[in-house]
Design a protein around this motif. Structure first.
Motif: not given
Length: 102
Positions: A76-82
Motif C-alpha cells: 500500500q502506498k502512503v504518506i506519513i508525518k511523524y
C-alpha cells in the motif's frame, strides 16, 4: 493524564508548524494487531519503523486495520508525518498524519 495532555499539545504544535518528519512510500513488513490484542500493529515505510496499539492510551495515530485503519497491508502506498522517536517505546515514531496515496 497530565503528561498525555502535554504530549498532545506538543504533537499538535509540531504538526501545525511543520516540525515533523515526512516519509512517502510503500508499506512493508506489515504485522496487524490481533483482534484479541496483546500485541501491537507495526510496519515499515522506506526503512522507517512505525508501531502502535489501540489498547494503550497514546497520542498519535492508533487505528488498527481491524477497526478500519488506513494501513491494510503490504504494498500500500502512503504518506506519513511523524515525530521521530526510539523503537524502544510502544508508540514508536508516533504518526501525526497518515493518508493513502495512489
Amino acid at each position: 493524564m497530565t503528561n498525555y495532555l502535554l504530549e498532545y499539545k506538543e504533537y499538535k504544535s509540531c504538526l501545525e508548524n511543520n516540525q515533523v518528519q515526512t516519509v512517502e512510500g510503500v508499506v512493508e513488513n506489515f504485522h496487524p494487531q490481533p483482534r484479541e490484542g496483546h500485541d501491537s500493529e507495526h510496519f515499515t515505510v522506506n526503512g522507517r519503523y512505525f508501531e502502535y496499539s489501540n489498547f494503550n492510551m497514546q497520542n498519535g495515530y492508533c487505528n488498527i486495520m481491524k477497526e478500519n485503519g488506513v494501513i491494510k497491508g503490504n504494498g500500500q502506498k502512503v504518506i506519513i508525518k511523524y515525530i521521530e522517536d526510539s523503537e524502544d517505546s510502544l508508540n514508536c515514531n508516533p504518526i501525526l498524519y497518515i493518508a493513502e496515496t495512489e
